[in-house]
Scaffold this motif. Sequence first.
Motif, PDB file in Angstrom:
ATOM      1  N   PHE A 114     -14.278  15.947   7.769  1.00 41.06           N
ATOM      2  CA  PHE A 114     -14.445  16.574   7.170  1.00 41.06           C
ATOM      3  C   PHE A 114     -16.182  16.558   6.652  1.00 41.06           C
ATOM      4  O   PHE A 114     -16.627  17.818   6.330  1.00 41.06           O
ATOM      5  CB  PHE A 114     -13.858  16.902   5.661  1.00 41.06           C
ATOM      6  N   SER A 115     -16.809  15.685   6.791  1.00 44.95           N
ATOM      7  CA  SER A 115     -18.040  15.610   6.117  1.00 44.95           C
ATOM      8  C   SER A 115     -18.528  13.513   6.145  1.00 44.95           C
ATOM      9  O   SER A 115     -17.064  13.284   6.811  1.00 44.95           O
ATOM     10  CB  SER A 115     -17.852  15.455   4.589  1.00 44.95           C
ATOM     11  N   GLU A 116     -19.234  13.488   6.211  1.00 44.81           N
ATOM     12  CA  GLU A 116     -20.047  12.021   6.033  1.00 44.81           C
ATOM     13  C   GLU A 116     -18.976  10.824   5.091  1.00 44.81           C
ATOM     14  O   GLU A 116     -18.641   9.800   5.772  1.00 44.81           O
ATOM     15  CB  GLU A 116     -21.417  11.109   6.172  1.00 44.81           C
ATOM     16  N   THR A 117     -18.142  11.977   3.973  1.00 44.30           N
ATOM     17  CA  THR A 117     -17.803  10.649   3.641  1.00 44.30           C
ATOM     18  C   THR A 117     -16.099  11.205   3.254  1.00 44.30           C
ATOM     19  O   THR A 117     -15.637  10.623   2.521  1.00 44.30           O
ATOM     20  CB  THR A 117     -18.382  11.062   1.764  1.00 44.30           C
ATOM     21  N   TYR A 118     -15.641  12.314   3.389  1.00 49.43           N
ATOM     22  CA  TYR A 118     -14.028  12.493   3.103  1.00 49.43           C
ATOM     23  C   TYR A 118     -13.953  12.920   4.708  1.00 49.43           C
ATOM     24  O   TYR A 118     -14.044  13.126   5.766  1.00 49.43           O
ATOM     25  CB  TYR A 118     -14.336  13.864   2.629  1.00 49.43           C
ATOM     26  N   PHE A 119     -12.468  11.681   4.655  1.00 48.35           N
ATOM     27  CA  PHE A 119     -11.787  11.816   5.833  1.00 48.35           C
ATOM     28  C   PHE A 119     -10.429  11.790   5.726  1.00 48.35           C
ATOM     29  O   PHE A 119     -10.445  11.682   4.692  1.00 48.35           O
ATOM     30  CB  PHE A 119     -11.531  10.899   6.250  1.00 48.35           C
ATOM     31  N   LEU A 120      -9.406  12.300   6.605  1.00 47.16           N
ATOM     32  CA  LEU A 120      -8.269  12.529   6.002  1.00 47.16           C
ATOM     33  C   LEU A 120      -7.082  11.689   6.697  1.00 47.16           C
ATOM     34  O   LEU A 120      -7.753  12.325   8.460  1.00 47.16           O
ATOM     35  CB  LEU A 120      -7.340  14.210   6.316  1.00 47.16           C
ATOM     36  N   SER A 121      -6.478  11.386   6.341  1.00 43.65           N
ATOM     37  CA  SER A 121      -6.183   9.870   7.307  1.00 43.65           C
ATOM     38  C   SER A 121      -4.673  10.270   7.549  1.00 43.65           C
ATOM     39  O   SER A 121      -3.976  10.959   7.079  1.00 43.65           O
ATOM     40  CB  SER A 121      -6.247   8.764   6.676  1.00 43.65           C
ATOM     41  N   THR A 122      -3.846   9.620   8.644  1.00 39.65           N
ATOM     42  CA  THR A 122      -2.607   9.461   8.746  1.00 39.65           C
ATOM     43  C   THR A 122      -2.087   8.939   9.759  1.00 39.65           C
ATOM     44  O   THR A 122      -3.000   7.756  10.570  1.00 39.65           O
ATOM     45  CB  THR A 122      -2.547  11.317   9.352  1.00 39.65           C
ATOM     46  N   GLY A 123      -1.414   9.199  10.851  1.00 41.68           N
ATOM     47  CA  GLY A 123      -0.811   8.254  11.805  1.00 41.68           C
ATOM     48  C   GLY A 123       1.288   7.803  12.106  1.00 41.68           C
ATOM     49  O   GLY A 123       1.617   9.396  11.277  1.00 41.68           O
ATOM     50  N   LEU A 124       1.252   6.934  12.900  1.00 40.98           N
ATOM     51  CA  LEU A 124       2.543   6.691  12.735  1.00 40.98           C
ATOM     52  C   LEU A 124       3.394   4.889  12.497  1.00 40.98           C
ATOM     53  O   LEU A 124       2.518   4.357  13.492  1.00 40.98           O
ATOM     54  CB  LEU A 124       3.126   7.408  13.800  1.00 40.98           C
ATOM     55  N   ILE A 125       3.503   4.698  11.545  1.00 44.80           N
ATOM     56  CA  ILE A 125       3.409   3.105  11.235  1.00 44.80           C
ATOM     57  C   ILE A 125       4.888   2.349  11.090  1.00 44.80           C
ATOM     58  O   ILE A 125       5.589   3.483  10.695  1.00 44.80           O
ATOM     59  CB  ILE A 125       2.422   2.684  10.340  1.00 44.80           C
ATOM     60  N   TYR A 126       5.185   1.925  11.806  1.00 49.50           N
ATOM     61  CA  TYR A 126       6.618   0.817  11.608  1.00 49.50           C
ATOM     62  C   TYR A 126       6.045   0.316  10.549  1.00 49.50           C
ATOM     63  O   TYR A 126       5.290  -0.315  10.591  1.00 49.50           O
ATOM     64  CB  TYR A 126       6.537   0.718  13.227  1.00 49.50           C
ATOM     65  N   LEU A 127       7.081   0.402   9.622  1.00 51.75           N
ATOM     66  CA  LEU A 127       6.825  -0.234   8.884  1.00 51.75           C
ATOM     67  C   LEU A 127       8.305  -1.033   7.916  1.00 51.75           C
ATOM     68  O   LEU A 127       9.899  -0.828   7.118  1.00 51.75           O
ATOM     69  CB  LEU A 127       6.558   0.271   7.246  1.00 51.75           C
ATOM     70  N   PRO A 128       9.105  -2.413   8.535  1.00 42.84           N
ATOM     71  CA  PRO A 128      10.231  -3.282   7.297  1.00 42.84           C
ATOM     72  C   PRO A 128       9.955  -3.237   5.983  1.00 42.84           C
ATOM     73  O   PRO A 128       8.558  -3.742   5.287  1.00 42.84           O
ATOM     74  CB  PRO A 128       9.784  -4.104   8.703  1.00 42.84           C
ATOM     75  N   LYS A 129      11.098  -2.891   4.997  1.00 45.67           N
ATOM     76  CA  LYS A 129      10.985  -3.446   4.212  1.00 45.67           C
ATOM     77  C   LYS A 129      12.724  -4.941   3.674  1.00 45.67           C
ATOM     78  O   LYS A 129      13.260  -4.366   4.898  1.00 45.67           O
ATOM     79  CB  LYS A 129      11.185  -2.294   3.255  1.00 45.67           C
ATOM     80  N   HIS A 130      12.489  -5.300   2.740  1.00 49.24           N
ATOM     81  CA  HIS A 130      14.216  -4.879   2.189  1.00 49.24           C
ATOM     82  C   HIS A 130      14.748  -5.151   0.924  1.00 49.24           C
ATOM     83  O   HIS A 130      13.453  -4.424  -0.135  1.00 49.24           O
ATOM     84  CB  HIS A 130      14.141  -6.967   2.504  1.00 49.24           C
ATOM     85  N   ALA A 131      15.889  -4.439   0.686  1.00 47.48           N
ATOM     86  CA  ALA A 131      16.168  -4.659  -0.749  1.00 47.48           C
ATOM     87  C   ALA A 131      17.043  -5.108  -1.112  1.00 47.48           C
ATOM     88  O   ALA A 131      18.060  -5.753  -0.454  1.00 47.48           O
ATOM     89  CB  ALA A 131      17.038  -3.227  -0.332  1.00 47.48           C
ATOM     90  N   ALA A 132      16.935  -6.096  -2.234  1.00 53.73           N
ATOM     91  CA  ALA A 132      17.675  -7.520  -2.665  1.00 53.73           C
ATOM     92  C   ALA A 132      17.517  -7.612  -4.168  1.00 53.73           C
ATOM     93  O   ALA A 132      16.772  -7.061  -5.035  1.00 53.73           O
ATOM     94  CB  ALA A 132      16.271  -8.589  -2.387  1.00 53.73           C
ATOM     95  N   PHE A 133      18.429  -7.514  -4.918  1.00 59.30           N
ATOM     96  CA  PHE A 133      18.831  -7.429  -6.157  1.00 59.30           C
ATOM     97  C   PHE A 133      20.515  -8.969  -6.448  1.00 59.30           C
ATOM     98  O   PHE A 133      20.571  -9.625  -5.583  1.00 59.30           O
ATOM     99  CB  PHE A 133      19.687  -6.430  -6.571  1.00 59.30           C
ATOM    100  N   ARG A 134      20.103  -9.067  -7.470  1.00 56.45           N
ATOM    101  CA  ARG A 134      21.536 -10.280  -7.828  1.00 56.45           C
ATOM    102  C   ARG A 134      21.859  -9.976  -9.170  1.00 56.45           C
ATOM    103  O   ARG A 134      20.942  -8.546 -10.216  1.00 56.45           O
ATOM    104  CB  ARG A 134      20.693 -11.009  -7.821  1.00 56.45           C
ATOM    105  N   SER A 135      22.884  -9.969  -9.785  1.00 53.66           N
ATOM    106  CA  SER A 135      23.812  -9.266 -11.214  1.00 53.66           C
ATOM    107  C   SER A 135      23.392 -10.596 -12.027  1.00 53.66           C
ATOM    108  O   SER A 135      22.353 -12.105 -11.747  1.00 53.66           O
ATOM    109  CB  SER A 135      25.018  -9.821 -11.410  1.00 53.66           C
TER     110      SER A 135
END
Length: 204
Positions: A61-82
Amino acid sequence: MKKIIFSLLILTSIGSLAQVKLGLKLAPVITANRAKNDAQTIENDGSKMKFSVGLIADKSFSETYFLSTGLIYLPKHAAFRSADNTVEEEYKLQYLQIPLGLKLFTNEIAPDVRPYIQIGSGLEIKVFDEPEDPSYVTIEEFTPVDVPVILGAGIEYRAGINTTLFGGFSYQRGLINTVNEAAAGFEDLQIRNTVLSIDLGVKF
């Protein structure tokens, strides 16, 4: 896979038409979660290192302001215990993330070197989930989407007329409970994701 390739082609076309800077990002990530239930008998169960990769697009948008987007593969995990250690489970999760945020740059701190901060959110679409052990039965269905808050900072280095290298880190805090349906006795189980990412890449 066809949908992923089609989305990448769309982003590439947008980049050529709207003069968007396109790039590739590779990010080692530490994925953890915030697990709880109403009785406070459920606890987090550690974190894991994984790798994320994807296409990014920055629109100026200017020298200092950018709109950023994309398409990212993101692995995660869900872990819990009692709390009494009678239940201990871990699940693999994989998402396609469409981030949307602002990159705010400072002036150069050295020739061709500019720091930035990033703030935004995004949409994450779950494309895969699987228990680490087939005997795990607590979580029957995961929520199909997640929405994170994304905060980051880094440095860009202009290595040539059309080439920019960048490195930084980001903190991503999931806002949605990823548990959509759980077994009897765990209906109030809540798991929200947290990701710490080291962001490395190149823009053209």
